[in-house]
Design a protein around this motif. Sequence first.
Motif, PDB file in Angstrom:
ATOM      1  N   GLY A   1    -106.729 108.030 -63.600  1.00  0.00           N
ATOM      2  CA  GLY A   1    -105.366 108.109 -63.089  1.00  0.00           C
ATOM      3  C   GLY A   1    -104.585 106.851 -63.421  1.00  0.00           C
ATOM      4  N   PHE A   2    -103.265 106.900 -63.225  1.00  0.00           N
ATOM      5  CA  PHE A   2    -102.414 105.745 -63.508  1.00  0.00           C
ATOM      6  C   PHE A   2    -101.192 105.764 -62.599  1.00  0.00           C
ATOM      7  CE2 PHE A   2    -101.156 109.186 -66.347  1.00  0.00           C
ATOM      8  CZ  PHE A   2     -99.783 109.248 -66.160  1.00  0.00           C
ATOM      9  N   ARG A   3    -100.542 104.600 -62.494  1.00  0.00           N
ATOM     10  CA  ARG A   3     -99.294 104.467 -61.750  1.00  0.00           C
ATOM     11  C   ARG A   3     -98.571 103.232 -62.258  1.00  0.00           C
ATOM     12  NH1 ARG A   3     -99.373 102.541 -55.614  1.00  0.00           N
ATOM     13  NH2 ARG A   3     -99.850 100.629 -56.759  1.00  0.00           N
ATOM     14  N   PHE A   4     -97.246 103.312 -62.426  1.00  0.00           N
ATOM     15  CA  PHE A   4     -96.486 102.149 -62.869  1.00  0.00           C
ATOM     16  C   PHE A   4     -95.004 102.352 -62.574  1.00  0.00           C
ATOM     17  CE2 PHE A   4     -96.939 105.039 -66.468  1.00  0.00           C
ATOM     18  CZ  PHE A   4     -95.654 105.129 -66.981  1.00  0.00           C
ATOM     19  N   SER A   5     -94.264 101.251 -62.605  1.00  0.00           N
ATOM     20  CA  SER A   5     -92.816 101.312 -62.452  1.00  0.00           C
ATOM     21  C   SER A   5     -92.205 101.799 -63.757  1.00  0.00           C
ATOM     22  CB  SER A   5     -92.258  99.926 -62.111  1.00  0.00           C
ATOM     23  OG  SER A   5     -90.845  99.912 -62.243  1.00  0.00           O
ATOM     24  N   SER A   6     -91.308 102.775 -63.662  1.00  0.00           N
ATOM     25  CA  SER A   6     -90.677 103.319 -64.863  1.00  0.00           C
ATOM     26  C   SER A   6     -89.760 102.306 -65.538  1.00  0.00           C
ATOM     27  CB  SER A   6     -89.876 104.576 -64.509  1.00  0.00           C
ATOM     28  OG  SER A   6     -90.683 105.515 -63.846  1.00  0.00           O
ATOM     29  N   ARG A   7     -89.421 101.234 -64.826  1.00  0.00           N
ATOM     30  CA  ARG A   7     -88.564 100.197 -65.404  1.00  0.00           C
ATOM     31  C   ARG A   7     -89.335  99.275 -66.346  1.00  0.00           C
ATOM     32  NH1 ARG A   7     -85.426  98.080 -60.104  1.00  0.00           N
ATOM     33  NH2 ARG A   7     -87.433  98.588 -59.171  1.00  0.00           N
ATOM     34  N   VAL A   8     -90.658  99.422 -66.351  1.00  0.00           N
ATOM     35  CA  VAL A   8     -91.491  98.663 -67.285  1.00  0.00           C
ATOM     36  C   VAL A   8     -91.555  99.441 -68.604  1.00  0.00           C
ATOM     37  CG1 VAL A   8     -93.815  97.794 -67.745  1.00  0.00           C
ATOM     38  CG2 VAL A   8     -92.867  97.663 -65.433  1.00  0.00           C
ATOM     39  N   PRO A   9     -91.351  98.790 -69.748  1.00  0.00           N
ATOM     40  CA  PRO A   9     -91.425  99.502 -71.031  1.00  0.00           C
ATOM     41  C   PRO A   9     -92.757 100.237 -71.169  1.00  0.00           C
ATOM     42  CG  PRO A   9     -90.537  97.299 -71.357  1.00  0.00           C
ATOM     43  CD  PRO A   9     -91.020  97.357 -69.935  1.00  0.00           C
ATOM     44  N   HIS A  10     -92.681 101.507 -71.579  1.00  0.00           N
ATOM     45  CA  HIS A  10     -93.907 102.290 -71.685  1.00  0.00           C
ATOM     46  C   HIS A  10     -93.779 103.371 -72.754  1.00  0.00           C
ATOM     47  CE1 HIS A  10     -91.328 104.335 -68.721  1.00  0.00           C
ATOM     48  NE2 HIS A  10     -91.881 105.471 -69.132  1.00  0.00           N
ATOM     49  N   ARG A  11     -94.897 103.827 -73.210  1.00  0.00           N
ATOM     50  CA  ARG A  11     -94.977 104.960 -74.127  1.00  0.00           C
ATOM     51  C   ARG A  11     -96.402 105.499 -74.081  1.00  0.00           C
ATOM     52  NH1 ARG A  11     -96.560 104.267 -79.846  1.00  0.00           N
ATOM     53  NH2 ARG A  11     -97.651 102.286 -80.090  1.00  0.00           N
ATOM     54  N   PHE A  12     -96.610 106.688 -74.629  1.00  0.00           N
ATOM     55  CA  PHE A  12     -97.944 107.284 -74.583  1.00  0.00           C
ATOM     56  C   PHE A  12     -98.134 108.218 -75.765  1.00  0.00           C
ATOM     57  CE2 PHE A  12     -94.959 109.574 -71.906  1.00  0.00           C
ATOM     58  CZ  PHE A  12     -95.055 110.871 -72.369  1.00  0.00           C
ATOM     59  N   ARG A  13     -99.401 108.498 -76.082  1.00  0.00           N
ATOM     60  CA  ARG A  13     -99.699 109.400 -77.191  1.00  0.00           C
ATOM     61  C   ARG A  13    -101.130 109.923 -77.086  1.00  0.00           C
ATOM     62  NH1 ARG A  13    -100.607 105.555 -82.531  1.00  0.00           N
ATOM     63  NH2 ARG A  13    -101.881 103.937 -81.534  1.00  0.00           N
ATOM     64  N   ASN A  14    -101.361 111.022 -77.765  1.00  0.00           N
ATOM     65  CA  ASN A  14    -102.690 111.614 -77.855  1.00  0.00           C
ATOM     66  C   ASN A  14    -103.206 111.352 -79.263  1.00  0.00           C
ATOM     67  OD1 ASN A  14    -104.986 113.156 -77.960  1.00  0.00           O
ATOM     68  ND2 ASN A  14    -103.972 115.126 -77.650  1.00  0.00           N
ATOM     69  N   ILE A  15    -104.137 110.426 -79.389  1.00  0.00           N
ATOM     70  CA  ILE A  15    -104.629 110.045 -80.715  1.00  0.00           C
ATOM     71  C   ILE A  15    -105.904 110.806 -81.087  1.00  0.00           C
ATOM     72  CG2 ILE A  15    -103.596 107.750 -80.578  1.00  0.00           C
ATOM     73  CD1 ILE A  15    -106.346 106.628 -79.909  1.00  0.00           C
ATOM     74  N   THR A  16    -106.283 111.791 -80.265  1.00  0.00           N
ATOM     75  CA  THR A  16    -107.508 112.544 -80.522  1.00  0.00           C
ATOM     76  C   THR A  16    -107.201 113.839 -81.280  1.00  0.00           C
ATOM     77  OG1 THR A  16    -107.474 113.888 -78.496  1.00  0.00           O
ATOM     78  CG2 THR A  16    -108.350 111.641 -78.325  1.00  0.00           C
ATOM     79  N   LYS A  17    -108.234 114.627 -81.499  1.00  0.00           N
ATOM     80  CA  LYS A  17    -108.093 115.886 -82.237  1.00  0.00           C
ATOM     81  C   LYS A  17    -108.043 117.100 -81.314  1.00  0.00           C
ATOM     82  CE  LYS A  17    -110.420 114.094 -86.369  1.00  0.00           C
ATOM     83  NZ  LYS A  17    -111.545 114.280 -87.333  1.00  0.00           N
ATOM     84  N   THR A  18    -107.986 116.857 -79.998  1.00  0.00           N
ATOM     85  CA  THR A  18    -107.922 117.957 -79.040  1.00  0.00           C
ATOM     86  C   THR A  18    -106.740 117.753 -78.097  1.00  0.00           C
ATOM     87  OG1 THR A  18    -109.436 116.787 -77.541  1.00  0.00           O
ATOM     88  CG2 THR A  18    -110.411 118.340 -79.112  1.00  0.00           C
ATOM     89  N   PRO A  19    -106.188 118.835 -77.531  1.00  0.00           N
ATOM     90  CA  PRO A  19    -105.038 118.713 -76.623  1.00  0.00           C
ATOM     91  C   PRO A  19    -105.389 117.936 -75.356  1.00  0.00           C
ATOM     92  CG  PRO A  19    -105.279 120.967 -77.419  1.00  0.00           C
ATOM     93  CD  PRO A  19    -106.536 120.243 -77.803  1.00  0.00           C
TER      94      PRO A  19
END
Length: 207
Positions: free
Chosen positions: A172-190
Amino acid sequence: MNTSTRKKGDENECLDVMVGKKIRALRMARGLSLKDVAERSGLSMGFLSQAERGLSSPSLRSLGQLSEVFSVSIANFFPERESSSDANGPVLRESQRPSLVFWGTGITKEILTPPQPCENAELVTYLMCIEPQGSSGDETFTHEGLEAGFILEGSLEIQIDEDTFMLEQGDGFRFSSRVPHRFRNITKTPTRIMWVNYRQIKESPST
Protein backbone atom coordinates in the motif's frame (compact mmCIF):
# COMPACT_ATOMS: atom_id res chain seq x y z
CA MET A 1 -9.06 -2.73 -39.82
CA ASN A 2 -11.15 -5.51 -38.27
CA THR A 3 -14.55 -4.99 -36.64
CA SER A 4 -13.29 -5.18 -33.03
CA THR A 5 -10.54 -2.63 -33.70
CA ARG A 6 -13.00 -0.27 -35.41
CA LYS A 7 -15.46 -0.62 -32.52
CA LYS A 8 -12.76 0.16 -29.97
CA GLY A 9 -11.72 3.20 -31.98
CA ASP A 10 -15.32 4.43 -32.16
CA GLU A 11 -15.71 4.02 -28.40
CA ASN A 12 -12.52 5.99 -27.77
CA GLU A 13 -13.72 8.78 -30.06
CA CYS A 14 -17.07 8.93 -28.23
CA LEU A 15 -15.26 9.18 -24.88
CA ASP A 16 -13.01 11.94 -26.22
CA VAL A 17 -16.05 13.92 -27.40
CA MET A 18 -17.78 13.43 -24.04
CA VAL A 19 -14.71 14.56 -22.08
CA GLY A 20 -14.26 17.50 -24.44
CA LYS A 21 -17.82 18.68 -23.84
CA LYS A 22 -17.27 18.49 -20.09
CA ILE A 23 -14.06 20.52 -20.33
CA ARG A 24 -15.81 23.20 -22.38
CA ALA A 25 -18.83 23.27 -20.04
CA LEU A 26 -16.60 23.70 -16.97
CA ARG A 27 -14.62 26.45 -18.69
CA MET A 28 -17.70 28.34 -19.87
CA ALA A 29 -19.43 28.03 -16.49
CA ARG A 30 -16.47 29.82 -14.93
CA GLY A 31 -16.26 32.50 -17.59
CA LEU A 32 -12.76 31.48 -18.62
CA SER A 33 -11.25 31.78 -22.08
CA LEU A 34 -9.00 29.15 -23.64
CA LYS A 35 -6.11 31.52 -22.99
CA ASP A 36 -7.05 31.75 -19.30
CA VAL A 37 -7.14 27.97 -18.92
CA ALA A 38 -3.90 27.55 -20.87
CA GLU A 39 -2.07 30.03 -18.64
CA ARG A 40 -3.39 28.49 -15.43
CA SER A 41 -2.92 24.84 -16.43
CA GLY A 42 0.31 25.01 -18.40
CA LEU A 43 -1.41 23.27 -21.32
CA SER A 44 -1.29 24.80 -24.80
CA MET A 45 -4.28 26.59 -26.33
CA GLY A 46 -4.03 24.30 -29.35
CA PHE A 47 -4.30 21.18 -27.22
CA LEU A 48 -7.21 22.62 -25.21
CA SER A 49 -9.08 23.58 -28.37
CA GLN A 50 -8.64 20.09 -29.82
CA ALA A 51 -9.57 18.45 -26.51
CA GLU A 52 -12.81 20.45 -26.28
CA ARG A 53 -13.75 19.32 -29.79
CA GLY A 54 -12.94 15.68 -29.05
CA LEU A 55 -10.01 15.69 -31.46
CA SER A 56 -7.38 14.96 -28.81
CA SER A 57 -7.44 12.50 -25.92
CA PRO A 58 -6.44 14.11 -22.60
CA SER A 59 -4.05 12.13 -20.43
CA LEU A 60 -4.53 11.48 -16.73
CA ARG A 61 -1.93 14.17 -16.07
CA SER A 62 -3.64 16.81 -18.24
CA LEU A 63 -7.03 16.11 -16.65
CA GLY A 64 -5.33 16.52 -13.28
CA GLN A 65 -4.07 19.93 -14.37
CA LEU A 66 -7.53 20.92 -15.60
CA SER A 67 -9.19 19.69 -12.42
CA GLU A 68 -6.96 22.11 -10.50
CA VAL A 69 -7.97 25.03 -12.71
CA PHE A 70 -11.68 24.25 -12.39
CA SER A 71 -11.47 23.19 -8.70
CA VAL A 72 -13.13 19.84 -9.36
CA SER A 73 -12.01 16.24 -9.04
CA ILE A 74 -11.07 14.10 -12.02
CA ALA A 75 -14.33 12.23 -11.38
CA ASN A 76 -16.15 15.22 -12.92
CA PHE A 77 -14.78 14.24 -16.34
CA PHE A 78 -16.24 10.72 -16.18
CA PRO A 79 -19.51 9.70 -17.87
CA GLU A 80 -22.63 10.48 -15.87
CA ARG A 81 -24.07 7.77 -13.62
CA GLU A 82 -27.19 6.03 -14.82
CA SER A 83 -30.34 7.64 -13.46
CA SER A 84 -31.87 5.74 -10.56
CA SER A 85 -33.55 6.32 -7.22
CA ASP A 86 -30.19 6.23 -5.42
CA ALA A 87 -28.11 8.03 -8.08
CA ASN A 88 -27.12 10.78 -5.64
CA GLY A 89 -27.10 8.67 -2.50
CA PRO A 90 -24.35 7.04 -0.43
CA VAL A 91 -24.32 3.83 -2.49
CA LEU A 92 -22.86 3.15 -5.94
CA ARG A 93 -24.07 -0.07 -7.57
CA GLU A 94 -21.65 -2.14 -9.63
CA SER A 95 -23.84 -1.70 -12.71
CA GLN A 96 -23.63 2.10 -12.34
CA ARG A 97 -19.86 2.49 -12.06
CA PRO A 98 -18.58 5.18 -14.46
CA SER A 99 -15.26 4.43 -16.13
CA LEU A 100 -12.85 6.34 -18.31
CA VAL A 101 -10.20 4.90 -20.62
CA PHE A 102 -7.01 6.89 -21.09
CA TRP A 103 -6.28 4.87 -24.19
CA GLY A 104 -3.11 6.75 -25.10
CA THR A 105 -1.47 5.83 -21.78
CA GLY A 106 -2.80 2.33 -21.11
CA ILE A 107 -4.80 3.37 -18.04
CA THR A 108 -8.45 2.72 -17.20
CA LYS A 109 -10.09 4.25 -14.12
CA GLU A 110 -13.41 3.04 -12.75
CA ILE A 111 -15.19 4.88 -9.93
CA LEU A 112 -16.02 2.53 -7.04
CA THR A 113 -17.67 4.93 -4.57
CA PRO A 114 -20.16 7.79 -5.00
CA PRO A 115 -18.19 10.85 -6.20
CA GLN A 116 -20.57 13.46 -4.80
CA PRO A 117 -18.97 15.99 -2.42
CA CYS A 118 -19.77 15.63 1.28
CA GLU A 119 -19.20 18.34 3.91
CA ASN A 120 -16.93 20.46 1.67
CA ALA A 121 -14.70 17.53 0.76
CA GLU A 122 -14.43 14.82 -1.89
CA LEU A 123 -13.31 11.28 -1.22
CA VAL A 124 -13.37 9.09 -4.32
CA THR A 125 -12.19 5.50 -4.62
CA TYR A 126 -11.14 4.18 -8.02
CA LEU A 127 -10.22 0.84 -9.49
CA MET A 128 -7.25 1.64 -11.70
CA CYS A 129 -6.04 -0.83 -14.30
CA ILE A 130 -2.68 -0.19 -15.94
CA GLU A 131 -1.66 -2.18 -18.99
CA PRO A 132 1.96 -3.32 -19.45
CA GLN A 133 4.14 -0.24 -20.08
CA GLY A 134 1.20 2.03 -19.23
CA SER A 135 1.99 5.14 -17.19
CA SER A 136 0.81 8.52 -15.94
CA GLY A 137 3.41 10.13 -18.22
CA ASP A 138 7.11 10.86 -18.40
CA GLU A 139 6.90 13.89 -16.11
CA THR A 140 5.80 14.15 -12.50
CA PHE A 141 2.75 16.25 -11.67
CA THR A 142 1.07 17.76 -8.61
CA HIS A 143 -2.42 18.73 -7.51
CA GLU A 144 -4.31 19.42 -4.31
CA GLY A 145 -5.29 16.69 -1.89
CA LEU A 146 -4.12 13.37 -0.55
CA GLU A 147 -4.03 9.95 -2.16
CA ALA A 148 -3.57 6.38 -1.06
CA GLY A 149 -3.80 2.99 -2.64
CA PHE A 150 -3.46 -0.77 -2.42
CA ILE A 151 -2.00 -3.06 -5.07
CA LEU A 152 -4.64 -5.70 -5.82
CA GLU A 153 -2.76 -7.43 -8.61
CA GLY A 154 0.55 -7.01 -10.41
CA SER A 155 3.31 -4.48 -9.76
CA LEU A 156 3.61 -0.70 -9.78
CA GLU A 157 6.61 1.59 -9.96
CA ILE A 158 5.73 4.87 -8.27
CA GLN A 159 7.87 7.99 -7.93
CA ILE A 160 7.07 10.29 -5.01
CA ASP A 161 9.23 13.40 -5.04
CA GLU A 162 12.78 12.11 -5.57
CA ASP A 163 12.13 8.58 -4.28
CA THR A 164 11.08 5.66 -6.48
CA PHE A 165 9.37 2.56 -5.07
CA MET A 166 8.54 -0.79 -6.64
CA LEU A 167 5.28 -2.04 -5.15
CA GLU A 168 3.94 -5.57 -5.42
CA GLN A 169 0.57 -7.20 -4.78
CA GLY A 170 -0.49 -6.55 -1.18
CA ASP A 171 1.58 -3.36 -0.80
CA GLY A 172 0.00 0.00 0.00
CA PHE A 173 0.96 3.67 -0.27
CA ARG A 174 -0.08 7.16 0.84
CA PHE A 175 1.25 10.62 0.00
CA SER A 176 0.33 14.28 -0.39
CA SER A 177 -0.82 15.02 -3.94
CA ARG A 178 1.11 18.30 -3.74
CA VAL A 179 4.34 16.30 -3.86
CA PRO A 180 5.54 15.67 -7.45
CA HIS A 181 4.61 12.12 -8.42
CA ARG A 182 4.15 9.73 -11.30
CA PHE A 183 3.67 6.00 -11.77
CA ARG A 184 3.98 3.25 -14.36
CA ASN A 185 3.70 -0.47 -14.95
CA ILE A 186 7.08 -1.67 -16.19
CA THR A 187 6.10 -5.36 -16.19
CA LYS A 188 4.57 -7.58 -18.87
CA THR A 189 1.28 -8.15 -17.03
CA PRO A 190 -1.59 -5.77 -16.12
CA THR A 191 -1.69 -4.06 -12.73
CA ARG A 192 -4.88 -3.43 -10.72
CA ILE A 193 -4.94 -0.88 -7.90
CA MET A 194 -7.56 0.42 -5.51
CA TRP A 195 -6.72 4.14 -5.56
CA VAL A 196 -8.23 6.77 -3.24
CA ASN A 197 -8.22 10.54 -3.79
CA TYR A 198 -9.23 13.08 -1.15
CA ARG A 199 -9.40 16.85 -1.46
CA GLN A 200 -10.98 19.84 0.21
CA ILE A 201 -13.40 21.72 -2.03
CA LYS A 202 -12.41 25.26 -2.90
CA GLU A 203 -14.47 28.02 -4.45
CA SER A 204 -14.48 27.73 -8.24
CA PRO A 205 -12.21 30.29 -9.93
CA SER A 206 -13.54 32.79 -12.45
CA THR A 207 -12.30 35.77 -14.39
